[in-house]
Design an enzyme around this catalytic site. Structure first.
Site, PDB file in Angstrom:
ATOM      1  N   MET A   1     -23.740 -52.989 -56.348  1.00 33.59           N
ATOM      2  CA  MET A   1     -25.019 -52.493 -55.846  1.00 33.59           C
ATOM      3  C   MET A   1     -25.413 -53.220 -54.575  1.00 33.59           C
ATOM      4  O   MET A   1     -25.910 -52.601 -53.625  1.00 33.59           O
ATOM      5  CB  MET A   1     -26.098 -52.677 -56.922  1.00 33.59           C
ATOM      6  CG  MET A   1     -27.434 -52.048 -56.566  1.00 33.59           C
ATOM      7  SD  MET A   1     -27.355 -50.244 -56.551  1.00 33.59           S
ATOM      8  CE  MET A   1     -28.130 -49.898 -54.978  1.00 33.59           C
ATOM      9  N   LYS A   2     -25.193 -54.538 -54.533  1.00 34.36           N
ATOM     10  CA  LYS A   2     -25.558 -55.297 -53.330  1.00 34.36           C
ATOM     11  C   LYS A   2     -24.734 -54.840 -52.127  1.00 34.36           C
ATOM     12  O   LYS A   2     -25.270 -54.732 -51.001  1.00 34.36           O
ATOM     13  CB  LYS A   2     -25.352 -56.794 -53.570  1.00 34.36           C
ATOM     14  CG  LYS A   2     -25.714 -57.672 -52.366  1.00 34.36           C
ATOM     15  CD  LYS A   2     -27.179 -57.501 -51.954  1.00 34.36           C
ATOM     16  CE  LYS A   2     -27.528 -58.259 -50.673  1.00 34.36           C
ATOM     17  NZ  LYS A   2     -27.467 -59.715 -50.824  1.00 34.36           N
ATOM     18  N   LEU A   3     -23.467 -54.550 -52.319  1.00 31.51           N
ATOM     19  CA  LEU A   3     -22.637 -54.061 -51.217  1.00 31.51           C
ATOM     20  C   LEU A   3     -23.117 -52.692 -50.734  1.00 31.51           C
ATOM     21  O   LEU A   3     -23.107 -52.410 -49.527  1.00 31.51           O
ATOM     22  CB  LEU A   3     -21.172 -53.991 -51.643  1.00 31.51           C
ATOM     23  CG  LEU A   3     -20.510 -55.351 -51.932  1.00 31.51           C
ATOM     24  CD1 LEU A   3     -19.079 -55.140 -52.413  1.00 31.51           C
ATOM     25  CD2 LEU A   3     -20.540 -56.257 -50.706  1.00 31.51           C
TER      26      LEU A   3
ATOM     27  N   ASN B   1     -26.164 -53.357 -48.639  1.00 37.47           N
ATOM     28  CA  ASN B   1     -25.768 -53.851 -47.326  1.00 37.47           C
ATOM     29  C   ASN B   1     -25.267 -52.725 -46.438  1.00 37.47           C
ATOM     30  O   ASN B   1     -25.543 -52.694 -45.227  1.00 37.47           O
ATOM     31  CB  ASN B   1     -24.681 -54.921 -47.471  1.00 37.47           C
ATOM     32  CG  ASN B   1     -25.228 -56.253 -47.952  1.00 37.47           C
ATOM     33  OD1 ASN B   1     -26.432 -56.418 -48.105  1.00 37.47           O
ATOM     34  ND2 ASN B   1     -24.345 -57.197 -48.201  1.00 37.47           N
TER      35      ASN B   1
END
Length: 220
Positions: free
Chosen positions: A174-176, A179
């Protein structure tokens, strides 16, 4: 695990220092492991934290260890080296990786920690150093549902928004994606700024015009 778990923290940079400070102020016993910059270590020790000699010692004395580092290779070293977390891991240990990292490596590390009776949680955060100091970050978790009640009170010391995405590795995925979205907005804003200049709109005027709009909330 004890009623009030002992917390370890590795990585006391611009984000990690504030996060660790808030855990300490939340009433938890805190052990820290920093790098060459002694200032954040000494500040936390002056507040009551204890300094570990290596990650292995943290794994031996702590119930929950936070990692806040720059990249996947650093995390792998912290976990797998001779004096790393896995070398000292005991049943019930929970490792919370707040870094932005490789989801596949996260799953491999989780399997290795699970073999020792522990749990690996990916909890990448979003926010600024100022929000870290204020305990106002947000985080997206990848973890077993049964682990969440044990870590939520500790994470709540530094995050005001906690969202479980799914199983281990899903938080880093999810963080990627986030980003990717942020970089896309930045690229779009750059293109719009360039086009604006070509048609006679100065970059500072473009920024001024959209800064208070709903578009500005997304790209600035």
């Amino acid at each position: 695990m004890r009623n009030k778990p002992v917390i370890g923290f590795i990585g006391l940079g611009l984000m990690g220092h504030g996060m660790a400070k808030n855990i300490l102020e939340g009433g938890y016993e805190l052990w820290v492991r920093g790098r060459s910059n002694r200032a954040p270590i000494e500040h936390l020790v002056s507040m009551g934290a204890k300094e570990a000699i290596n990650p292995k010692q943290l794994a031996e004395v702590c119930d929950i260890i936070h990692i806040c580092l720059s990249n996947a290779p650093q995390i792998e070293v912290i976990m797998r080296s001779q004096y790393g977390i896995l070398a000292g891991a005991k049943p019930g240990l929970i490792v919370v990786d707040t870094s932005t990292s490789d989801p596949d490596m996260t799953k491999r590390l989780a399997a290795q920690l699970r073999a020792k009776g522990g749990h690996f949680v990916d909890a990448p955060m979003a926010g600024t150093p100022a929000k870290a100091e204020a305990g106002q970050l947000s985080t997206m978790l990848g973890c077993d549902r049964d682990v969440l009640p044990h870590i939520r009170p500790v994470i709540a010391c530094w995050a005001e928004t906690i969202t479980r995405i799914g199983e281990t590795g899903e938080g880093h995925k999810m963080k990627l994606l986030m980003n990717f979205i942020n970089l896309s907005y930045a690229d779009l804003f750059s293109e719009a700024t360039s086009l604006g200049a070509k048609v006679g709109i100065a970059p500072e005027k473009l920024r001024e015009a959209i800064s208070s709009s709903h578009i500005g909330q997304q790209v600035l």
